[in-house]
Design an enzyme around this catalytic site. Structure first.
Site, PDB file in Angstrom:
ATOM      1  N   GLU A  21     -10.330   7.295   3.726  1.00  0.00           N
ATOM      2  CA  GLU A  21     -11.179   6.431   4.524  1.00  0.00           C
ATOM      3  C   GLU A  21     -10.434   5.120   4.713  1.00  0.00           C
ATOM      4  O   GLU A  21      -9.537   4.783   3.933  1.00  0.00           O
ATOM      5  CB  GLU A  21     -12.513   6.164   3.827  1.00  0.00           C
ATOM      6  CG  GLU A  21     -12.485   5.075   2.768  1.00  0.00           C
ATOM      7  CD  GLU A  21     -11.647   5.424   1.555  1.00  0.00           C
ATOM      8  OE1 GLU A  21     -11.596   6.620   1.189  1.00  0.00           O
ATOM      9  OE2 GLU A  21     -11.041   4.492   0.982  1.00  0.00           O
TER      10      GLU A  21
ATOM     11  N   SER B 199       1.713  -9.821  -1.129  1.00  0.00           N
ATOM     12  CA  SER B 199       1.360  -8.408  -0.958  1.00  0.00           C
ATOM     13  C   SER B 199       1.729  -7.840   0.404  1.00  0.00           C
ATOM     14  O   SER B 199       1.961  -6.643   0.525  1.00  0.00           O
ATOM     15  CB  SER B 199      -0.131  -8.205  -1.229  1.00  0.00           C
ATOM     16  OG  SER B 199      -0.912  -9.067  -0.430  1.00  0.00           O
TER      17      SER B 199
ATOM     18  N   LYS C 279       0.809  -1.225   0.000  1.00  0.00           N
ATOM     19  CA  LYS C 279       0.000   0.000   0.000  1.00  0.00           C
ATOM     20  C   LYS C 279       0.839   1.272   0.000  1.00  0.00           C
ATOM     21  O   LYS C 279       0.425   2.297  -0.525  1.00  0.00           O
ATOM     22  CB  LYS C 279      -0.972  -0.007   1.181  1.00  0.00           C
ATOM     23  CG  LYS C 279      -2.130  -0.981   0.973  1.00  0.00           C
ATOM     24  CD  LYS C 279      -3.245  -0.737   1.969  1.00  0.00           C
ATOM     25  CE  LYS C 279      -4.477  -1.557   1.648  1.00  0.00           C
ATOM     26  NZ  LYS C 279      -4.290  -3.002   1.951  1.00  0.00           N
TER      27      LYS C 279
HETATM   28  C1  LIG Z   1      -5.093  -4.043   1.541  1.00  0.00           C
HETATM   29  C2  LIG Z   1      -4.392  -5.298   1.249  1.00  0.00           C
HETATM   30  C3  LIG Z   1      -4.777  -6.160   0.202  1.00  0.00           C
HETATM   31  C4  LIG Z   1      -6.002  -5.914  -0.644  1.00  0.00           C
HETATM   32  O1  LIG Z   1      -6.013  -4.748  -1.373  1.00  0.00           O
HETATM   33  P1  LIG Z   1      -5.758  -4.725  -2.946  1.00  0.00           P
HETATM   34  O2  LIG Z   1      -6.102  -3.343  -3.326  1.00  0.00           O
HETATM   35  O3  LIG Z   1      -6.681  -5.752  -3.562  1.00  0.00           O
HETATM   36  O4  LIG Z   1      -4.347  -5.077  -3.169  1.00  0.00           O
HETATM   37  C5  LIG Z   1      -4.029  -7.285  -0.052  1.00  0.00           C
HETATM   38  N1  LIG Z   1      -2.951  -7.599   0.711  1.00  0.00           N
HETATM   39  C6  LIG Z   1      -2.546  -6.809   1.723  1.00  0.00           C
HETATM   40  C7  LIG Z   1      -1.349  -7.217   2.519  1.00  0.00           C
HETATM   41  C8  LIG Z   1      -3.244  -5.646   2.026  1.00  0.00           C
HETATM   42  O5  LIG Z   1      -2.842  -4.871   3.044  1.00  0.00           O
END
Ligand SMILES: *Cc1c(COP(=O)(O)O)cnc(C)c1O
Length: 400
Positions: free
Chosen positions: A111, A378, A89
């Site tokens: 938000e 992610s 993010k």
């Molecule tokens: C917020 C988040 C997601 C989901 O958000 P996307 O916009 O679909 O990427 C996925 N993995 C992690 C670790 C997150 O913090």
């Protein structure tokens, strides 16, 4: 990479479904994005912070042990979990805060549901001396007390939203009202590849660093492009970040993994692409989970960050055109992958990312050893350890 048309559409998806007062605000953001996205000074400053502050490039790690254990395709992980703040993010919030600075804005609003976008926003605002206001549903504030404290520690003001269901949707409404009143000095920071044009495109742009790095790294490591890309899809930002630079490489197959919750058949899931219908949510058109009145349905996932009844317009378009395939993984399967990756590779994944890991492992098994799979990791799972421990303690999850 795919671009939307002038009105922000990918096929029939995207666009702007917002009150007329917001059109000039979105136009201002679009103009700034177009002016700066390829501007050398802007790119240089962004690169500086991505390198020195976020810690990029992060590795594309070959999972030797997991590959051996599964004995199918070669599995690589793109390590977004190693970024500062522990997830992808931050790529987006650093990009957008630099844009807000160019626009002369001193106040950032956002938000947040689970609190992760709130934390990434508060981090970027601390770094660039921006006033930071985070709208958060009262229910979510109680559920995510630790993230609320993190945001406050970073200097943000967390505003409890008490209307409606007191969750994410209501926080979006209140943030938009703030924006309409204060847009001359306020910038709205959106956290995923969703929302009205130009946000999905802008978030794709800032997150595409994931796929651009991965492409270079796999060419260095293996001398060729991968056979498959796999990423989890909530709003779709980490996934579009990995996928979009490979859009034109038709030999690379793309798979997005949605939260199947307790199983699609139970209705308790958030698989917008798998079983949703085209509709309008939060100012744009996409596949959504809605009732007959067009109200977003309650959604469920063990992963707080995947719990969203819509999905980015670019993913909606990839689905319709067949460029990508979208599948789902249940809570149970994701938790099993959370444990498996921890044990086999010594990497504790976020429960969101565990959805991608779970599907990646299933897929690898069906492929041959000369094939290559990249899974987007992610985020890291430290934030989820307590939740899983509680689930184990009260018998909701049994570690195999
Ligand atoms: C917020 C988040 C997601 C989901 O958000 P996307 O916009 O679909 O990427 C996925 N993995 C992690 C670790 C997150 O913090």
């Amino acid at each position: 990479m795919l671009k939307p048309n002038e009105n922000g559409y990918y096929g029939e998806f995207g666009g702007r479904y917002v009150p007329p007062q917001l059109i000039p605000v979105l136009d201002e953001v679009t103009e700034a994005f177009l002016q700066y996205k390829d501007d050398p000074d802007f790119t240089e400053e962004l690169d500086y912070y991505l390198t020195q502050y976020v810690g990029r490039p992060n590795p594309l790690y070959f999972c030797g042990k997991l590959t051996q254990k599964i004995s199918g395709a070669q599995i690589y992980l793109k390590r977004e979990d190693l970024n500062h703040t522990g997830a992808h993010k931050i790529n987006n919030t650093i990009g957008q805060v630099l844009l807000a600075k160019r626009l002369g804005k001193k106040r950032i609003i956002a938000e947040t549901g689970a609190g992760q976008h709130g934390v990434a926003t508060a981090t970027a605002c601390a770094l660039f001396d921006m006033e930071c206001i985070i709208y958060m549903g009262e229910v979510d504030i109680k559920r995510q007390a630790l993230n609320v404290f993190r945001m406050e520690l970073l200097g943000a003001k967390v505003v409890p939203v008490t209307r409606g269901t007191k969750t994410l949707k209501d926080a979006v409404d209140e943030a938009l009202e703030d924006l309409i009143k204060n847009y001359d000095h306020t910038y709205y920071m959106l956290g995923s590849a969703v929302g009205p044009h130009p946000y999905p495109w802008m978030v794709q742009h800032f997150q595409s660093i994931i796929g651009r790095e991965a492409k270079k790294q796999i060419l260095e490591a293996a001398g060729r492009l991968p056979d498959y890309l796999v990423a989890c899809v909530g709003g779709g930002s980490n996934a579009i970040g990995l996928f979009s630079p490979f859009y034109q490489d038709k030999e690379v197959k793309i798979v997005g993994v949605e939260p199947g919750g307790k199983g699609i058949e139970t209705g308790e899931h958030a698989a917008s692409l798998s079983i949703g219908e085209p509709g309008v949510i939060h100012g744009f058109k996409c596949y959504t989970l809605m009732d007959e009145k067009g109200e977003p349905l309650p959604v469920h996932s063990v992963a707080a960050g995947l719990d969203y009844p819509g999905v980015g317009p670019e993913h909606s378009y990839y689905k319709d055109t067949g460029r990508a395939e979208y599948v789902s993984i249940t809570d149970q399967e994701a938790l099993d992958a959370f444990v498996e990756l921890s044990r086999v590779e010594g990497i504790i994944p976020a429960i969101e990312s565990s959805h991608a890991v779970a599907y990646g492992m299933k897929l690898a098994q069906k492929l041959s050893p000369d094939q290559i799979l990249i899974i987007n990791l992610s985020g890291r799972g430290d934030k989820d350890v307590q939740q899983v421990a509680e689930m184990v303690e009260n018998g909701q999850y049994i570690v195999k």
